[in-house]
Design an enzyme around this catalytic site. Structure first.
Site, PDB file in Angstrom:
ATOM      1  N   CYS B 217       0.846  -1.208   0.000  1.00 27.36           N
ATOM      2  CA  CYS B 217       0.000   0.000   0.000  1.00 27.36           C
ATOM      3  C   CYS B 217       0.870   1.242   0.000  1.00 27.36           C
ATOM      4  O   CYS B 217       0.550   2.244  -0.622  1.00 27.36           O
ATOM      5  CB  CYS B 217      -0.878   0.045   1.245  1.00 27.36           C
ATOM      6  SG  CYS B 217      -2.251  -1.084   1.189  1.00 27.36           S
ATOM      7  N   CYS B 359      14.437   3.816  -6.062  1.00 25.65           N
ATOM      8  CA  CYS B 359      12.980   3.992  -6.021  1.00 25.65           C
ATOM      9  C   CYS B 359      12.676   4.773  -4.742  1.00 25.65           C
ATOM     10  O   CYS B 359      13.531   5.500  -4.254  1.00 25.65           O
ATOM     11  CB  CYS B 359      12.249   2.651  -6.069  1.00 25.65           C
ATOM     12  SG  CYS B 359      12.547   1.609  -4.642  1.00 25.65           S
TER      13      CYS B 359
END
Ligand SMILES: [Zn+2]
Lengths: 85, 401
Positions: B217, B359
């Site tokens: 999430c 990232c």
């Protein structure tokens, strides 16, 4: 109109997001099994090749595996696990 | 059980002859409801499928909820409200502001508090007639069987694959059914695993995908209401199992897509070859999940090292594998190729060049480095800790998101 209905592939969660497609139609003459469909899809969408080992296929809403045969008009759902909570 | 009341006559099929009836529940002596309880549960008791006896049964039931987050919120709130008599909660997290959009078990004033403290307060206020036990711990292979003991149902509200496999394994090994739910962006999956004769999570997904392949999430995003929808479906399945009513999601996987407003169910069977619940199981105890998920480490570069190299003009080629939307939020430059597109865009990169991949936190980029290594990029490295580490250690102007 072809006498043969396509195989309707439905994509969920990560596969849907990464391919940008929720549904892909395959010519039933080209893919006679789930494995063949995954190989064909993997050539167009490399992400499907990457995830292949973790994809749970279902044919006509029943659990299937790569050997499961496909015929004209079948629905192939490609489900991957999701972890969010 | 012979209790009958007006409106709840014994018509023979109020309680299904349930193959999943948990051994620890049906032998319990049911205690009569007090007057305040009768008033509180009146609308639910009116349902012939529940009745006084069903309500007493809920009151005598014990449910273990793993995780007090997005799924744990509706689970705990609705099971408490419905009168499940004993709720145990396991979590080791603290309420963060970024939790609140999907975890209404906690409030703004709870930010920084333990999720269990906040949950306990809320549930006690919601229903003082039940007992709530909290375990401030991670659910691990060491404590899982002990935590599960004495419960009728376990509800999996965790947010990672390691714990989901652990919950499943503990469920099958102890015979306590596992009501499973998981979410991703706009989609959810719900099923009941580990019920007698039914499949387990491993029958459906034999092994977890490697970290980074499926975004969490935190990385993939989630619509705030989604765990609410999916967690209330999960709570419904818990109540059905406890009451022995309806057709539980045993042998079926429910798929919900909020964007298309579609529900699909796919039938799944127990796999006789399943290593856990199959005919000849090879897993007979809980696996140490750190080892289970242990990955061959990928070469890493720290943010300090990268910063030095950039200052000395010997900067390696920088590759950003996040999604285009994330670029707007924060960036330290480099070429953007989202992880999902990487395998089809390898030709854009040079195999002989030194590559540093980043990232948001270093999870997806580790997966990218593995993929690059598999394709002959011998000089690919992961930026340890990702943009987050860069913000904390090098440049606080780069926002953490
Ligand atoms: Zn199994």
């Amino acid at each position: 109109m072809s006498a043969s209905e396509p195989v309707r592939v439905r994509l969920f969660s990560v596969l849907k997001e990464r391919t940008g497609q929720s549904e892909i139609l395959l010519d039933a003459g080209d893919v006679d099994s789930v494995g063949a469909a995954l190989s064909a899809l993997g050539r167009t969408y490399p992400v499907i090749a990457d995830y292949r080992r973790w994809i749970r296929p279902a044919v006509n809403r029943a659990y299937a595996d790569e050997d499961t045969l496909l015929k004209s008009g079948d629905e192939l759902a490609l489900i991957t696990p999701v972890s969010g909570g | 059980m012979t209790c009958t009341t007006a409106g709840a006559t014994s018509d023979g099929d109020r309680f299904l002859p349930s193959p999943y009836a948990s051994p620890s529940n049906h032998s319990l002596t049911l205690l009569p409801l007090s007057d305040p309880e009768k008033r509180r549960y009146g609308r639910q008791v009116l349902l012939p499928e529940v009745g006084i006896e069903g309500q007493e049964r809920l009151q005598a039931s014990r449910v273990l909820i793993v995780g007090a987050g997005g799924l744990g919120s509706p689970l705990a709130l609705y099971l408490a409200a419905a009168g499940v008599g004993h709720i145990s909660l396991v979590d080791d997290d603290v309420v963060d502001e970024s939790n609140l959009h999907r975890q209404p078990l906690h409030g703004t004033a709870d930010v920084g508090r333990s999720k269990l403290d906040s949950a306990l307060e809320r549930l006690k206020d919601l229903n003082p007639h039940i007992s709530v036990t909290t375990h401030a711990a991670r659910f691990t292979s060491e404590n899982a069987m002990g935590l599960l003991q004495g419960h009728d149902v376990i509800a999996d509200g965790t947010d990672n694959f390691q714990t989901r496999y652990l919950v499943n394994d503990a469920s099958v090994l102890s015979g306590v059914p596992n009501v499973h739910a998981s979410v991703f962006r706009f989609e959810g999956q719900v099923s009941v695993f580990g019920a007698p004769g039914g499949p387990c999570y491993r029958c459906l997904y034999p092994e977890p995908p490697p970290p980074g392949l499926v975004p969490s999430c935190a990385e993939g995003g989630v619509l705030g209401v989604l765990p609410g929808t999916v967690g209330t479906l999960q709570a419904t399945e818990v109540l059905k199992l406890l009451l022995g009513i309806g057709t539980p999601l045993i042998g079926r996987l429910l798929l919900y897509d909020a964007l298309s407003a579609n529900f699909d169910t796919v039938s799944i069977q127990r796999d006789p070859g399943c290593p856990l619940c199959g005919d000849q199981p090879s897993i007979d105890k809980l696996i140490d999940y750190d080892a289970f998920c242990g990955l061959e480490a990928v070469p890493e570069m720290t943010v300090v090292e990268l910063n030095d190299r950039q200052a000395r003009d010997t900067a390696p080629y920088l590759l950003d594998v996040r999604e285009p939307e994330e670029l707007q939020l924060a960036s330290i430059g480099g070429t953007l190729i989202p992880l999902g597109e990487l395998s089809s865009r390898l030709h854009e990169l040079n195999r002989d060049e030194e590559l540093v991949v980043y990232c948001r936190t270093g999870v997806r980029s580790a997966q990218a480095v593995r993929l690059l290594q598999d394709h002959g990029f011998g000089r690919a490295q992961n930026l340890k800790g990702g943009l987050r580490a860069w913000s904390l250690e090098i440049d606080p102007e780069i926002p953490i998101y």
